[in-house]
Design a protein around this motif. Structure first.
Motif, short mmCIF file in Angstrom:
data_model
loop_
_atom_site.label_atom_id
_atom_site.label_comp_id
_atom_site.label_asym_id
_atom_site.label_seq_id
_atom_site.Cartn_x
_atom_site.Cartn_y
_atom_site.Cartn_z
N LYS B 3 55.85 -1.87 16.37
CA LYS B 3 56.00 -1.42 14.98
C LYS B 3 57.35 -0.75 14.80
N SER B 6 56.40 4.31 14.29
CA SER B 6 55.17 4.55 15.00
C SER B 6 54.90 6.05 15.02
N GLY B 31 51.13 2.90 12.46
CA GLY B 31 52.28 2.04 12.67
C GLY B 31 52.66 1.38 11.36
N GLY B 33 55.24 -1.62 9.82
CA GLY B 33 56.12 -2.71 10.17
C GLY B 33 57.37 -2.71 9.31
#
Lengths: 282, 305
Positions: B3, B6, B31, B33
């Protein structure tokens, strides 16, 4: 036309003029002679003076003060020895001392206030000293200054310095300490280095408070210089007042009062203008 | 996990008045993205703003760490721009001055003309062309927040952090600004972490909506996946069949379940992997227990108010 008459500035100016005229009229009436009060031998009358013979007050009339003021203003810079200098020269001496002491105070109070304001530790550590020294009458420092500096002129400059330093120090520290957290957070998220943060965020944010302190200080400095010069003597508007009191020239004392007021107002207005220049609406 | 952001087990604790410690939130894992738009919804006091401040580097967690782009964060960074709730513009600088200040902070060596050009580009982007030389005091609330957005975007951050950026604005201005922010963020594939109180705002903007239970001891109760299509618009999104199930699910959480979450927390609740729910999408892999209980996932699209 009607609008002009009704506008507040015009009406207040008119009222000011009326108050001034009334003041002059009362003054003139109070000091005008009442005419011959008693018939007496001319030789005796000469001895007694105008006060007794015609009821004239010893207090100068508005006309006398006006005439003397005109005399001073038309020839402000003459120098006929240590006890007879033009009023312009005397004011210049006083202003010079005030500005010198004041500039030194600015140069010290603002950086020190900045550091104190940035550090809660220093702020607490300095606080007792500031609280004790702030209420001391500046003139109380005079003997100490005369003893250590051994120069009357420098001593009066020191007294000006010591009286103008506190308001600026306190206001600078307060202004710096109360900069809005969100502005500091903006600087933090933009990774602004400390020195740049001091000059681009803290200084502009605290400037209105700092200038308010400077304005208080210049007012106090101008109050104190008269008293200081009365003590140390030699030159300056304060010495002029004391000298004319010894000469029993109430006219000159009154002129000095007027000029001290006008110069003080000018100094205050200059800093007020500076304050408006650095202030910002939120 | 790979990710981009995080959040690993962060907590924020304060000394309690009677000794001991009170945790505003505890053991938070998340997390995010790259290019994802994540919204956090929760009641006041659940520590949303603290989470955002920790991400920004303005605050430090009592435990846990945050890793961004493979590196543990330590303090604020120009890579993470913040749009403050109260816009936080410098009132002694003009619109251009405020944005140029951020630009010069980012690129110290840039010549004046290049800085001005960059600032102008973002002033134009948020539709403030013509107001460059106005001071913040001369701007309306919406225009001030536009400057705040332009200032954050002008430094081209990797992550945009927004703390209830539109909450002080009127409904019409808020709608326009939401459109603009959504347009800009989808066009540039910006990673965004945003706090909001407004359910519709979250549904319109976010790919994923995190529901936080009430503090003290707040947790991420659920990750709600937004099932609406990416090309949704404010005008038509409420006609989508998934809209009401999603909205009702979030409303139900805010009204009742956010309070009781700590008390009836499922035994298998794993703070590292809070339950993922997709209201409005009948998916076979949805936990059967939830469906059997008549959980929110089963709710029909009928509006209840």
């Amino acid at each position: 036309m009607n609008a002009v008459i009704k506008s507040l500035p015009v009406r207040s100016a008119a009222l000011s003029a009326i108050i001034f005229a009334a003041f002059i009229a009362v003054w003139w009436l109070a000091t005008a002679g009442t005419g011959a009060v008693a018939t007496m031998d001319p030789e005796y009358a000469k001895l007694m003076g105008a006060q007794v013979t015609t009821g004239t007050s010893a207090f100068p009339t508005p006309g006398a003060v006006g005439a003397k003021l005109w005399e001073h203003l038309t020839n402000p810079f003459y120098d006929k020895g240590p006890n007879d200098k033009g009023i312009g020269i005397q004011l210049a001496f006083s202003l010079g001392r005030v500005l010198l002491g004041y500039v030194i105070a600015v140069a010290i109070a603002i950086p020190v206030g900045f550091v104190i304001g940035m550090s809660p530790l220093l702020s607490r550590a300095f606080d007792p000293f500031i609280q004790v020294l702030k209420p001391v009458s500046p003139l109380a420092w005079m003997p100490l200054a005369l003893y250590t500096i051994k120069d009357s002129n420098l001593s009066s400059i020191f007294v000006i310095f010591i009286c103008s330093v506190w308001p600026m120090l306190i206001n600078t520290a307060f202004g710096v300490a109360s900069v809005r957290k969100e502005w500091l957070n903006v600087a933090r998220t933009l990774e602004v280095p400390p020195l740049r943060r001091a000059f681009t965020i803290i200084l502009p944010a605290a400037a209105p408070t700092i200038v308010t302190g400077m304005r208080i200080s210049i007012g106090i400095a101008w109050l104190v210089i008269v008293a200081a010069e009365m003590l140390v003597g030699g030159t300056g508007i304060g010495y002029f007042v004391w000298n004319e009191w010894n000469n029993l020239s109430i006219t000159n004392v009154m002129i000095a009062i007027l000029l001290i007021g006008l110069v003080g107002m000018a100094l205050d207005q200059m800093l007020a203008r500076f304050g408006r220049a650095v202030s910002f609406p939120e | 996990m790979g990710k981009f952001i995080s959040i690993e087990g962060i907590a924020k604790r304060y000394p309690a008045p009677g000794g001991g410690q009170t945790a505003v939130f505890e053991d938070l894992w998340l997390g995010i993205g790259q290019g994802e738009f994540v919204c956090v919804i929760g009641h006041s006091g659940c520590g949303k703003t603290t989470v955002l401040n920790i991400l920004a580097g303005l605050d430090e967690p009592s435990a846990g760490t945050v890793i961004v782009d493979g590196r543990q964060i330590s303090g604020p960074s120009l890579d993470r721009a913040v749009i403050f709730q109260g816009h936080a513009l410098l009132p002694w600088r003009s619109v251009m001055g405020n944005i140029a200040y951020a630009v010069t902070s980012r690129w110290r060596a840039w010549p004046r003309a290049k800085v001005a050009a960059q600032a102008q580009r973002f002033i134009d982007l948020v539709n403030l062309t013509g107001s460059e030389h106005k001071k913040p005091a001369e701007l309306s609330g919406g225009m001030k927040q536009r400057v705040g957005i332009a200032r954050a975007l002008a430094i081209e951050p990797k992550i945009l952090l927004m703390d209830e950026p539109f909450s002080a604005l009127d409904a019409l201005t808020r709608g326009t600004l939401q459109d603009e922010v959504r347009g800009i963020c989808t066009a540039t594939d910006q990673t965004v972490f945003m706090i909001t109180h407004d359910v519709d705002e979250a549904i319109y903007l976010a790919d994923r909506i995190l529901l936080m239970s009430n503090g003290p001891g707040a947790r991420i109760a659920e990750c709600v996946v937004n099932a609406l299509p990416r090309d949704r618009t404010r005008a038509d999104m409420h006609r989508h069949p998934a809209y009401y199930p999603l909205r009702n699910h979030i409303m139900d959480f805010l009204i009742s379940r956010s309070k009781s979450f700590a008390a009836d927390m499922a035994a298998d609740y794993d703070p590292r992997h809070p339950p993922v729910v997709k209201p409005g999408i009948p998916e076979p892999q949805l936990a059967p227990a939830l469906v059997a209980e008549g959980g929110p996932a089963r709710r029909s699209g009928a509006p209840s108010f």
